[in-house]
Motif scaffolding. Sequence first.
Motif, PDB file in Angstrom:
ATOM      1  N   ILE A 134     -10.039  -5.466   3.528  1.00 61.88           N
ATOM      2  CA  ILE A 134      -9.573  -4.507   2.522  1.00 61.88           C
ATOM      3  C   ILE A 134     -10.822  -3.921   1.874  1.00 61.88           C
ATOM      4  N   VAL A 135     -11.162  -2.692   2.247  1.00 67.57           N
ATOM      5  CA  VAL A 135     -12.443  -2.099   1.886  1.00 67.57           C
ATOM      6  C   VAL A 135     -12.254  -1.033   0.804  1.00 67.57           C
ATOM      7  N   PRO A 136     -13.014  -1.097  -0.294  1.00 65.59           N
ATOM      8  CA  PRO A 136     -12.904  -0.075  -1.340  1.00 65.59           C
ATOM      9  C   PRO A 136     -13.296   1.301  -0.825  1.00 65.59           C
ATOM     10  N   PHE A 137     -12.641   2.327  -1.363  1.00 71.20           N
ATOM     11  CA  PHE A 137     -12.847   3.734  -0.997  1.00 71.20           C
ATOM     12  C   PHE A 137     -12.384   4.043   0.427  1.00 71.20           C
ATOM     13  N   VAL A 138     -11.920   3.033   1.156  1.00 69.00           N
ATOM     14  CA  VAL A 138     -11.310   3.236   2.471  1.00 69.00           C
ATOM     15  C   VAL A 138      -9.826   2.895   2.397  1.00 69.00           C
ATOM     16  N   ASP A 139      -9.540   1.702   1.897  1.00 63.59           N
ATOM     17  CA  ASP A 139      -8.150   1.252   1.765  1.00 63.59           C
ATOM     18  C   ASP A 139      -7.587   1.460   0.362  1.00 63.59           C
ATOM     19  N   ALA A 182     -17.783 -10.445  -0.954  1.00 64.51           N
ATOM     20  CA  ALA A 182     -16.390 -10.825  -0.719  1.00 64.51           C
ATOM     21  C   ALA A 182     -15.437  -9.763  -1.253  1.00 64.51           C
ATOM     22  N   SER A 183     -15.755  -9.199  -2.409  1.00 64.96           N
ATOM     23  CA  SER A 183     -14.880  -8.171  -2.989  1.00 64.96           C
ATOM     24  C   SER A 183     -14.870  -6.900  -2.149  1.00 64.96           C
ATOM     25  N   PHE A 184     -15.957  -6.618  -1.446  1.00 64.82           N
ATOM     26  CA  PHE A 184     -16.017  -5.448  -0.574  1.00 64.82           C
ATOM     27  C   PHE A 184     -15.210  -5.643   0.715  1.00 64.82           C
ATOM     28  N   LEU A 185     -14.974  -6.915   1.094  1.00 71.70           N
ATOM     29  CA  LEU A 185     -14.284  -7.211   2.345  1.00 71.70           C
ATOM     30  C   LEU A 185     -12.814  -7.567   2.146  1.00 71.70           C
ATOM     31  N   GLY A 186     -12.447  -7.924   0.919  1.00 75.81           N
ATOM     32  CA  GLY A 186     -11.076  -8.349   0.663  1.00 75.81           C
ATOM     33  C   GLY A 186     -10.897  -9.851   0.696  1.00 75.81           C
ATOM     34  N   GLY A 187     -11.997 -10.589   0.483  1.00 74.67           N
ATOM     35  CA  GLY A 187     -11.938 -12.044   0.478  1.00 74.67           C
ATOM     36  C   GLY A 187     -11.990 -12.595  -0.931  1.00 74.67           C
ATOM     37  N   PRO A 188     -11.702 -13.883  -1.101  1.00 75.66           N
ATOM     38  CA  PRO A 188     -11.772 -14.510  -2.425  1.00 75.66           C
ATOM     39  C   PRO A 188     -13.212 -14.626  -2.893  1.00 75.66           C
ATOM     40  N   PRO A 189     -13.450 -14.664  -4.209  1.00 81.78           N
ATOM     41  CA  PRO A 189     -14.815 -14.834  -4.738  1.00 81.78           C
ATOM     42  C   PRO A 189     -15.443 -16.112  -4.203  1.00 81.78           C
ATOM     43  N   ASN A 190     -16.751 -16.083  -4.051  1.00 81.41           N
ATOM     44  CA  ASN A 190     -17.480 -17.232  -3.506  1.00 81.41           C
ATOM     45  C   ASN A 190     -18.219 -17.998  -4.589  1.00 81.41           C
ATOM     46  N   THR A 191     -18.518 -19.229  -4.298  1.00 82.34           N
ATOM     47  CA  THR A 191     -19.326 -20.058  -5.189  1.00 82.34           C
ATOM     48  C   THR A 191     -20.016 -21.134  -4.362  1.00 82.34           C
ATOM     49  N   THR A 192     -21.091 -21.689  -4.888  1.00 81.01           N
ATOM     50  CA  THR A 192     -21.764 -22.780  -4.182  1.00 81.01           C
ATOM     51  C   THR A 192     -20.810 -23.962  -4.071  1.00 81.01           C
ATOM     52  N   TYR A 193     -20.850 -24.624  -2.927  1.00 80.31           N
ATOM     53  CA  TYR A 193     -19.846 -25.635  -2.619  1.00 80.31           C
ATOM     54  C   TYR A 193     -20.358 -27.052  -2.807  1.00 80.31           C
TER      55      TYR A 193
END
Length: 463
Positions: free
Chosen positions: A238-243, A304-315
């Motif tokens: 899900i890409v901003p300015f595209v979708d 992640a926000s540019f791809l449509g994925g959940p926010p990331n954090t160190t694991y």
Amino acid sequence: MKSNQAALDVRDVPSLHKWITLSLQHLFAMFGATILVPFLTGLSPSVALVSSGTGTLAYLLITKGRVPAYLGSSFAFIAPVIAASSASGVPGAMVGSFLAGLVYGIVALLISMFGTDWLMNLLPPVVVGPVIIVIGLGLATTAIDMSMYVPGIDDEVYSATHFSVALVTLAITIIASIFFKGFFSLLPILVGIVGGYSFALIQGIVDTAEIKAEWAAITSADSFTGVLGAIFQKPDFIVPFVDYSPMNVISIEIIFIMVPIALVTIAEHIGDQMVLSKVVGRNFLKEPGLNRSILGDGTATVIASFLGGPPNTTYGENIGVLAITRVFSVFVIGGAAVFAVLFGFIGMSTAVIGSIPSAVMGGVSILLFGIIASSGLRMLIDNQIDLGEKRNLIISSVILVIGIGGAFIQVTDNVQIAGMALSALIGVVLNLILPGKEKAHGNGKMFKETVTGNKKSNDDNAA
């Protein structure tokens, strides 16, 4: 800080077969949590894998290849993503994730300009330690639910079969950690998952339908191009300015839902960096610097926000793997990131990993999620936080009960500050207003070295 004994040090390059095996172990360690988040929030698991891998590679680049940390889907953002998606759809959640990532960039810039004193005073060990304990214990019910109950059913249905699979997986993992020697001692998580999966096959709880479907598509292809098309599948990005247009979904409501959670994940990040420094035997907050690691973490969330994925954090799960195996190589972490990206595009790989029963991942998660909570406790111990001091006892107690108890403040009908976010905010406020702030840092050397070291590091960077 002296370097701990390591099977592979931070910049060591393993042989190819060890590289692949060790990277796969990190992939499996993060897989359950990284995939569980999109399942719970309605996002794409394959996109989560791709964004996790690309975010980790960006993090390694920004930290100059000196911090062996893996980044995956953040549990702290589960409730906010669900709320933002309900308010403005998935695009709204992605815009909120982007804004939360920008908070990281602002904090990194402030650290570069003013050092770390202000941030360490805002988030001292007496606040960060309990918040990390909240994160770990908050995940405890997830691990147990995955272990005990039949998945895919709204009403919890206890299953002795699933729980036995989880316990066998946990037992195999513990045995591999303690009793295995040589190279196999480096693979307890992978051994546990493989052993648990095998036992789950015997118990008949492995769903192979998707694997069979993927295999049928590959074998039925009548050309090389058709085979490639069956093997490689484009994730549902899900890409901003595209979708969608970000300006059409951004709102004050989205900002209040998503942005405050950055405080929780920054606190988690600082705690992870301190624990990781302790595990590896290097002060990563000094070199390459907290500003770089926070910027890398925020960049991963923006990606992640540019791809449509959940926010990331160190694991913390992968830090647990580092602590168990003593393999600190960033090349192993990078290999896991590459595998995550590839698996996001390969339908069969996703099907095979997706067929791992939740009970198997639950069994491993009992150990790994517990390591997160124990890491918060370890931070309090390492920094010699005196809980005999009423101030420290009050702050830690309030954070633990509010965070684990699930308290929340309803701001509007659709906006609430809850759980980890609320406990972190209240912890910060209590630390700022209660007298005796110097007691929040404890008597340990680690915090003092971090502050002093970062000042020097930032001065050197400025020069």
